[in-house]
Design an enzyme around this catalytic site. Structure first.
Site, short mmCIF file in Angstrom:
data_model
loop_
_atom_site.label_atom_id
_atom_site.label_comp_id
_atom_site.label_asym_id
_atom_site.label_seq_id
_atom_site.Cartn_x
_atom_site.Cartn_y
_atom_site.Cartn_z
N ARG A 13 0.92 -1.22 0.02
CA ARG A 13 -0.11 -0.01 -0.06
C ARG A 13 1.03 1.35 0.00
NH1 ARG A 13 -2.09 0.84 6.24
NH2 ARG A 13 -0.38 -0.30 7.15
N SER A 40 -4.74 4.84 5.97
CA SER A 40 -4.54 3.51 5.56
C SER A 40 -4.17 3.40 4.19
CB SER A 40 -5.74 2.59 5.85
OG SER A 40 -5.95 2.80 7.39
N GLU A 61 -19.34 4.51 0.22
CA GLU A 61 -18.51 3.95 -0.89
C GLU A 61 -19.32 3.91 -2.21
OE1 GLU A 61 -18.69 2.32 2.01
OE2 GLU A 61 -16.77 2.37 3.25
N PHE A 86 -14.75 -3.22 0.58
CA PHE A 86 -15.54 -2.16 0.49
C PHE A 86 -15.53 -1.49 -0.68
CE2 PHE A 86 -14.02 -1.50 5.09
CZ PHE A 86 -14.83 -2.33 5.40
N HIS A 112 -5.48 -3.81 1.67
CA HIS A 112 -5.89 -4.69 2.97
C HIS A 112 -6.58 -5.87 2.19
CE1 HIS A 112 -4.78 -1.25 5.14
NE2 HIS A 112 -5.04 -1.70 6.23
N ASP A 120 -8.23 -7.75 12.32
CA ASP A 120 -9.69 -7.35 11.80
C ASP A 120 -10.69 -8.73 11.64
OD1 ASP A 120 -9.25 -4.84 12.68
OD2 ASP A 120 -8.89 -3.93 10.50
N ARG A 170 -1.58 -4.71 3.13
CA ARG A 170 -1.20 -4.13 4.46
C ARG A 170 0.28 -4.61 4.89
NH1 ARG A 170 -2.95 -5.54 10.12
NH2 ARG A 170 -2.34 -3.70 11.31
#
Lengths: 317, 291
Positions: A13, A40, A61, A86, A112, A120, A170
């Protein structure tokens, strides 16, 4: 086995963040959008340099995808950023109608992705995104393997007219591709020449495939390792040339086996050159909380698993 | 004080009648499509394309269409199922030949059941049909105009049943927060959707109050009164930082007596007898012809 060494480790990322910041200077029409995940997605440098070309959409989104489609109508090149979950599943119909069917020049940039999102848990660990995106007509699908490749891909997609799904992640991983590479959409990268087995790998599994190649080489097995960074359009020529040489293949990806890279490879082989194929990927299950390393071990996305599948597929030749 | 010449008004009303005849004949020819909302919105579409919008034309006054739409007003249709009225008005405004209306909903046509860009029909800039997406797209286009220093305007039409979609409210929050004063959204308030009245299916309650609370400038108009439509749309462009929302009261099926106010005509085509009866009530005025 060709030797791959690294001196530094970074997350892919961050490669995206560096890429879009650089792109901002050369492409005045590039706009960055996010849905409350600017940090992020490593957008800080872009925002600092080009505040007027950053659009914070908030946690919405679906609207972000529609706004992105609308921006292209004014000649802009929107980079719509959020987590892969998302960026795809949550907004599939918006992407389908307003972006893919309408053939809009939107770059959907998804961080991610996969199990390596880690703690998560499964709500955020999408493993179906490549499949969903590659099924959409007009969509180009790219899943780079390290910081440098992600940065190069981020820059390259700006000059490709049409919708793109760019997937990255990530965790901090080795940087093993050159910093000065030119990213060619749809052109596979030949990681290692071999004749015993083909390994088709993408994303975080490329480094695992290199480690597997070293282990196999010590046992006298030279693997033909090919990095398929572009899932669609698929480099069928590279796949067929390799399997015609080796006679069998293993696919490796941080994605569901259903609908993933392995599925695409299987189609190419079935139509053109039937040969044994084994898969390294996630088998019809959701993920869970854990560290990235623990999860990759538990769900079998490792160099050891690639070696195991290589042995299995070679026995079927 | 707004004052539209009587001659001008008569001309627009004549076009509206021809458009209503197109709509009825188009849906009857393929026994499918959505006449109710199309008829109710006809006056709005005619006002928009023949009076309100600043559109690019060549030296002969024929429209020039390019996807970017720089330096001209743009229109987006979010409730894509009322494509018949849009296609008819686009053809009559010169975007493509009138006889192409014959191909509506047929194989290999540029006039898909719901508007699409894949066949490159001039005048259409995004696919719509799956509801709730147009306000976001129009917001993006309006945002791009501001970034480009383009002072032209963006219009988007939505349905009232469509207000039940969640994405609408994401966009409703976005547009005022981004100060998109170059955006005017219109809701076709005909109180009807496929399964019945909007009140019974899932009551929208006070849409004006909702949009006002989200930061919009809210207007109302009778969408079946040409003069009022033009007057209201002209007024809607005043504040550079506040988007406008117009609640447009219409009657579904307006212009065809047996369709008026009956939600069953949302997505049903008239049969041959019903078509003839409807056309008899909509005589062509001088200077207009059927496709």
């Amino acid at each position: 086995m060709k030797k791959y060494e690294y001196t530094d480790k970074k997350d892919t990322r961050s490669g995206f963040g560096a890429g879009i910041a650089e792109l901002g200077k050369t492409h005045p029409n590039v706009i960055a959008l996010t849905a409350d995940l600017a940090g992020s997605l490593k957008l800080e440098a872009f925002i600092k340099e080009f505040p007027d070309r950053f659009i914070q959409c908030g946690i919405a989104e679906a609207n972000m995808m529609g706004v992105s489609a609308g921006l292209t109508i004014g000649g802009k090149i929107p980079y719509a950023t959020t987590f892969a979950n998302f960026a795809t599943g949550r907004v599939y119909d918006q992407i389908r109608q307003s972006i893919a069917y309408s053939n809009k020049n939107v770059k959907i940039c998804a961080s991610h992705a996969g199990l390596t999102l880690g703690e998560d848990g499964a709500t955020h660990q999408i493993l179906e995104d490549l499949g969903m995106m590659k099924m959409l007509p007009n969509m180009t699908v790219i899943n780079p393997c390290d910081y440098n490749q992600t940065k190069a891909a981020t820059i390259a997609i700006a000059d490709h007219v049409g919708p793109v799904y760019l997937r990255f992640g990530r965790p901090v991983i080795p940087i093993f591709t050159p910093a000065d590479q030119k990213f060619e959409i749809g052109k596979a990268w030949h990681v290692n020449e071999g004749d015993a087995v083909s390994i088709f790998c993408t994303g975080h599994l490329v480094w695992e495939a290199i480690k597997a190649g070293e282990m196999l080489s010590e046992q006298g097995i030279e693997a033909d390792i090919i990095n398929i960074h572009t899932i669609k359009p698929l480099d069928e020529e590279a796949i067929l040339a390799s399997v015609k040489k080796t006679g069998c293949a293993v696919s490796a990806e941080e994605h569901m086996i259903n609908g993933g890279l392995g599925d695409s490879v299987a189609q190419v082989l079935a139509r053109n050159y039937p040969a044994p194929l084994e898969y390294v990927g996630v088998h019809d299950t959701f993920g869970e909380s854990g560290t990235p390393d623990q999860l990759m071990q538990k769900y079998g996305l490792t160099a050891d698993k690639i070696v195991e599948q290589v042995k299995k597929v070679m026995a079927r030749k | 004080m707004f004052n539209l010449q009587t001659m001008e008004l008569e001309k627009l009303e004549g076009i509206a009648t021809a458009v209503r005849r197109d709509i009825l004949r188009m849906v009857a020819a393929v026994n499918s499509g959505h006449p109710g909302g199309s008829l109710g919105c006809t006056d709005f579409f005619v006002a928009l394309y023949f009076d309100i919008m600043r559109r690019k034309t060549d030296e002969n006054g024929n429209p020039i269409f390019d996807m970017d739409g720089h330096d001209e007003d743009l229109f987006f249709l979010s409730n894509g199922h009322i494509s018949p009225v849009w296609y008819s008005v686009l053809a009559r405004a010169g975007y493509f030949p009138l006889e192409e209306l014959k191909t509506f909903r047929k194989l290999d046509s540029r006039l898909q059941g719901h508007p699409a860009t894949a066949e490159h029909i001039p005048g259409v800039r995004i696919a719509s049909g799956s509801l709730g997406q147009g306000l976001s797209v129009a917001s993006g286009a309006a945002y791009a105009k501001k970034l480009n220093g383009d002072d032209k305007h963006v219009y988007v039409l939505m349905g009232d049943g469509e207000q039940q979609e969640g994405q609408i409210w994401e966009a409703a929050q976005f547009a005022p927060n981004k100060k998109l004063g170059n955006l005017t959204a219109i809701i076709d308030l005909n109180h009807a959707q496929i399964d019945g009245t909007t009140d019974n299916v899932n009551d929208n309650r006070d849409l004006g109050a909702k949009y006002r609370a989200f930061g919009w400038f809210v207007e109302e108009m009778n969408g079946n009164d040409m003069e009022e439509v033009i007057r209201t749309l002209r007024k809607a462009q005043e504040d550079p930082d506040v988007p406008t929302l117009i609640l447009m009261h219409t009657e579904m099926g307006y212009g065809v007596d047996y369709m008026v106010g009956n939600y069953k005509w949302h997505g049903t085509a008239p049969n041959a007898d019903q078509l003839q009866q409807a056309l008899n009530g909509l005589p062509l005025s001088v200077g207009t012809t059927d496709y």
